[in-house]
Enzyme design. Sequence first.
Site, mmCIF file in Angstrom:
data_model
loop_
_atom_site.group_PDB
_atom_site.id
_atom_site.type_symbol
_atom_site.label_atom_id
_atom_site.label_comp_id
_atom_site.label_asym_id
_atom_site.label_seq_id
_atom_site.Cartn_x
_atom_site.Cartn_y
_atom_site.Cartn_z
ATOM 1 N N HIS A 22 25.386 3.594 76.893
ATOM 2 C CA HIS A 22 26.099 2.313 76.991
ATOM 3 C C HIS A 22 25.326 1.442 77.978
ATOM 4 O O HIS A 22 24.920 1.928 79.038
ATOM 5 C CB HIS A 22 27.528 2.558 77.501
ATOM 6 N N ARG B 295 24.084 -1.853 70.881
ATOM 7 C CA ARG B 295 23.931 -1.161 72.162
ATOM 8 C C ARG B 295 22.548 -0.619 72.460
ATOM 9 O O ARG B 295 22.094 -0.656 73.586
ATOM 10 C CB ARG B 295 24.865 0.041 72.167
ATOM 11 N N HIS C 265 26.819 7.648 76.785
ATOM 12 C CA HIS C 265 28.181 7.211 76.478
ATOM 13 C C HIS C 265 28.790 7.926 75.274
ATOM 14 O O HIS C 265 29.984 8.214 75.264
ATOM 15 C CB HIS C 265 28.145 5.709 76.207
HETATM 16 P P1 FAD Z 1 38.250 13.630 73.036
HETATM 17 O O1 FAD Z 1 39.204 12.519 73.182
HETATM 18 O O2 FAD Z 1 37.088 13.650 73.955
HETATM 19 O O3 FAD Z 1 39.094 14.964 73.191
HETATM 20 C C1 FAD Z 1 38.455 16.206 73.238
HETATM 21 C C2 FAD Z 1 39.530 17.267 73.380
HETATM 22 O O4 FAD Z 1 38.940 18.552 73.214
HETATM 23 C C3 FAD Z 1 40.194 17.276 74.740
HETATM 24 O O5 FAD Z 1 41.572 17.524 74.578
HETATM 25 C C4 FAD Z 1 39.552 18.460 75.431
HETATM 26 O O6 FAD Z 1 40.386 19.062 76.398
HETATM 27 C C5 FAD Z 1 39.363 19.397 74.255
HETATM 28 N N1 FAD Z 1 38.335 20.409 74.455
HETATM 29 C C6 FAD Z 1 37.021 20.240 74.738
HETATM 30 N N2 FAD Z 1 36.424 21.439 74.874
HETATM 31 C C7 FAD Z 1 37.376 22.375 74.672
HETATM 32 C C8 FAD Z 1 37.396 23.786 74.717
HETATM 33 N N3 FAD Z 1 36.302 24.505 74.983
HETATM 34 N N4 FAD Z 1 38.572 24.427 74.501
HETATM 35 C C9 FAD Z 1 39.706 23.736 74.250
HETATM 36 N N5 FAD Z 1 39.743 22.384 74.188
HETATM 37 C C10 FAD Z 1 38.594 21.728 74.399
HETATM 38 N N6 FAD Z 1 35.471 4.449 71.393
HETATM 39 C C11 FAD Z 1 36.038 3.405 70.750
HETATM 40 O O7 FAD Z 1 36.147 3.427 69.523
HETATM 41 N N7 FAD Z 1 36.516 2.345 71.466
HETATM 42 C C12 FAD Z 1 36.422 2.253 72.820
HETATM 43 O O8 FAD Z 1 36.865 1.285 73.415
HETATM 44 C C13 FAD Z 1 35.799 3.331 73.505
HETATM 45 N N8 FAD Z 1 35.658 3.283 74.861
HETATM 46 C C14 FAD Z 1 35.148 4.379 75.502
HETATM 47 C C15 FAD Z 1 35.088 4.378 76.896
HETATM 48 C C16 FAD Z 1 34.630 5.486 77.578
HETATM 49 C C17 FAD Z 1 34.572 5.474 79.080
HETATM 50 C C18 FAD Z 1 34.204 6.628 76.852
HETATM 51 C C19 FAD Z 1 33.688 7.836 77.558
HETATM 52 C C20 FAD Z 1 34.252 6.628 75.459
HETATM 53 C C21 FAD Z 1 34.715 5.511 74.782
HETATM 54 N N9 FAD Z 1 34.794 5.492 73.393
HETATM 55 C C22 FAD Z 1 35.359 4.429 72.746
HETATM 56 C C23 FAD Z 1 34.504 6.702 72.613
HETATM 57 C C24 FAD Z 1 35.812 7.405 72.268
HETATM 58 O O9 FAD Z 1 36.690 7.322 73.367
HETATM 59 C C25 FAD Z 1 35.590 8.853 71.922
HETATM 60 O O10 FAD Z 1 34.537 9.002 71.025
HETATM 61 C C26 FAD Z 1 36.849 9.439 71.291
HETATM 62 O O11 FAD Z 1 37.954 9.227 72.131
HETATM 63 C C27 FAD Z 1 36.664 10.920 71.033
HETATM 64 O O12 FAD Z 1 37.892 11.463 70.644
HETATM 65 P P2 FAD Z 1 37.984 12.979 70.227
HETATM 66 O O13 FAD Z 1 39.376 13.212 69.806
HETATM 67 O O14 FAD Z 1 36.892 13.306 69.281
HETATM 68 O O15 FAD Z 1 37.655 13.777 71.572
HETATM 69 C C1 SIN Z 2 33.488 -0.351 75.478
HETATM 70 O O1 SIN Z 2 34.625 -0.713 75.743
HETATM 71 O O2 SIN Z 2 32.467 -0.950 75.776
HETATM 72 C C2 SIN Z 2 33.343 0.932 74.764
HETATM 73 C C3 SIN Z 2 33.589 0.699 73.350
HETATM 74 C C4 SIN Z 2 33.066 1.846 72.571
HETATM 75 O O3 SIN Z 2 32.480 2.772 73.118
HETATM 76 O O4 SIN Z 2 33.220 1.803 71.346
#
Ligand code: FAD
Ligand code: SIN
Length: 530
Positions: free
Chosen positions: A239, A287, A348
């Site tokens: 990012h 990005r 990111h």
């Molecule tokens: P996560 O939400 O990361 O959840 C992972 C889960 O797996 C957690 O519950 C964790 O505890 C569990 N887990 C991991 N390892 C294990 C294990 N070994 N055993 C058991 N459980 C485990 N995306 C957007 O579209 N819009 C945004 O505005 C945006 N902003 C962002 C800002 C930040 C600061 C960050 C870091 C990311 C952002 N992203 C954004 C990306 C987005 O947030 C993520 O890609 C998305 O939330 C991932 O969701 P997920 O359900 O795949 O995993």
């Molecule tokens: C951001 O708010 O800049 C993150 C958005 C994203 O990761 O999609």
Amino acid sequence: MNENSTQFDVLVIGSGAAGLTAALTLATQRKVLVLAKGKLTSGSTAWAQGGIAAVLDAGDTFEDHIRDTMVAGAGLNDREAVEFVIERAPAAIDRLCELGVPFNRESGDLHLTREGGHSHRRIVHVDDATGWAVQAALLKAAEENPNITLLPDRSCIDLITGRHEAKYSGSGRVWGAYALDTATGKVEAYTARATIMAAGGAGRVYQFSTAPRGATGDGIAMAWRAGARVSNMEMMQFHPTCLYNLEVKNFLITEAVRGEGGRLFHPETGHRFMEDYDAERMELAPRDVVARAIDDQIKRFGLDYVHLDISHEPPEFVKEHFPTIHEKLLGLGIDMTTGPIPVVPAQHYTCGGVMIDLHGRTDLPGLYAAGECTESGLHGANRLASNSLLECFVFGEAAARDILAHWDGFEAPPAIREWDESRVTDSDEEVVIKQNWTEIRRMMWNYVGIVRTTKRLERAKNRIDLLASEIEDYYGNFRVTTDLIELRNLHQCADLIVQSGLRRHESRGLHYTLDYPQTDDEVKDTVLVP
Ligand code: FAD
Ligand code: SIN
């Protein structure tokens, strides 16, 4: 056999946007167990700021969103997957509204903000803390659902496959996972007819990352060890604008700041340097382009950071759009309504991951995957902003629906062997874990960052190979802890990233190497086979 073994219809690993969406869909008909490492809110979902992309404006079209996604993805996207996700976005937003997510509105309509690479305003958001509101709404619905059991503080170690069956059936199926209960220190087998991997990304493989502490690629590493293919792991997204601060190392400054008019400047000369890199799109280029430009400025001029400035906008506008960031920065002595914010790029998002089809199926029978741990074909060589949460909702639901549709074909799990702890003792050198962890993250940052070379990738590969036996030895001899589980997975993911980087003999999207600076149209996905 493990008498404590706990059986549900479906096991979901991860309580973020992907895992909880899947669980809520499954729970209409099945008993679901959701496991999380640490707290139920510990994933990236709760940290998301900017919002969720969806075509909701009368002047916008699916075709435009598809085109923007594929331009950002530098042509590596799978068009069918892109269409699949984008066409389902408005319905996903409707469901979130029904769950009570309080998206910002203007005269009753959803307020749409703008981010880099988007040709229209199309990002729904809850101020600048969208992820927290989404996580809270999904969690509340899951907690209220009698068919869903949520177990935090369970660190999954490995998937349960044929080699863990008491009597090997040869089916090749995945039957759940072994997980460490961090309160008791015991490892339990959680078995199920189907398993959905939704364990998030591998951002913490890098020294500087906006991702939370637990983003150690556990899901990718577990699926890989179980025999699933992974692809495009070299496509690690940086990012452009993470706060530069000696105390707070991973605070994101949302892309929406640039979307609402924020500009990037050289901190000493005041030059608006994006003019030199992408004069047409400026700060709203995708990005990879903006992150590389900042990286170039920092390296070329020996800077610690560049400036992101939105103080030309009225203070009330800035505070209204970015209340969380404004307050956080004030606490650090920075007033974004009157002056610039020092920013640097940081890892990111993990664009590559476990390969899935449009139903969230992996290569392994009984194993599905959704969210950041996957490579669905949506993001290609670079994810378009705010397409990630969207992918979680669409594939979380798709995986769940496929399981429900084929339920009769999912057999009950066989007897599974207990976790074998007879050979292990408590570690006498915890410090080694910390040292290896730090070494991997620093090495990945220095050798496998925004700009790469074959020589640096080879150096990284040598270090990774040297660490392999040390980590496996440690894992084989000592009782597992979450730190050790994570180290093993970080190391595995670092290896997959570097192997993939070495195979891609071109520059495209997030993989930029000085040895192959051109894009080669013949080069497609980097698929690694276990
Ligand atoms: P996560 O939400 O990361 O959840 C992972 C889960 O797996 C957690 O519950 C964790 O505890 C569990 N887990 C991991 N390892 C294990 C294990 N070994 N055993 C058991 N459980 C485990 N995306 C957007 O579209 N819009 C945004 O505005 C945006 N902003 C962002 C800002 C930040 C600061 C960050 C870091 C990311 C952002 N992203 C954004 C990306 C987005 O947030 C993520 O890609 C998305 O939330 C991932 O969701 P997920 O359900 O795949 O995993
Ligand atoms: C951001 O708010 O800049 C993150 C958005 C994203 O990761 O999609």
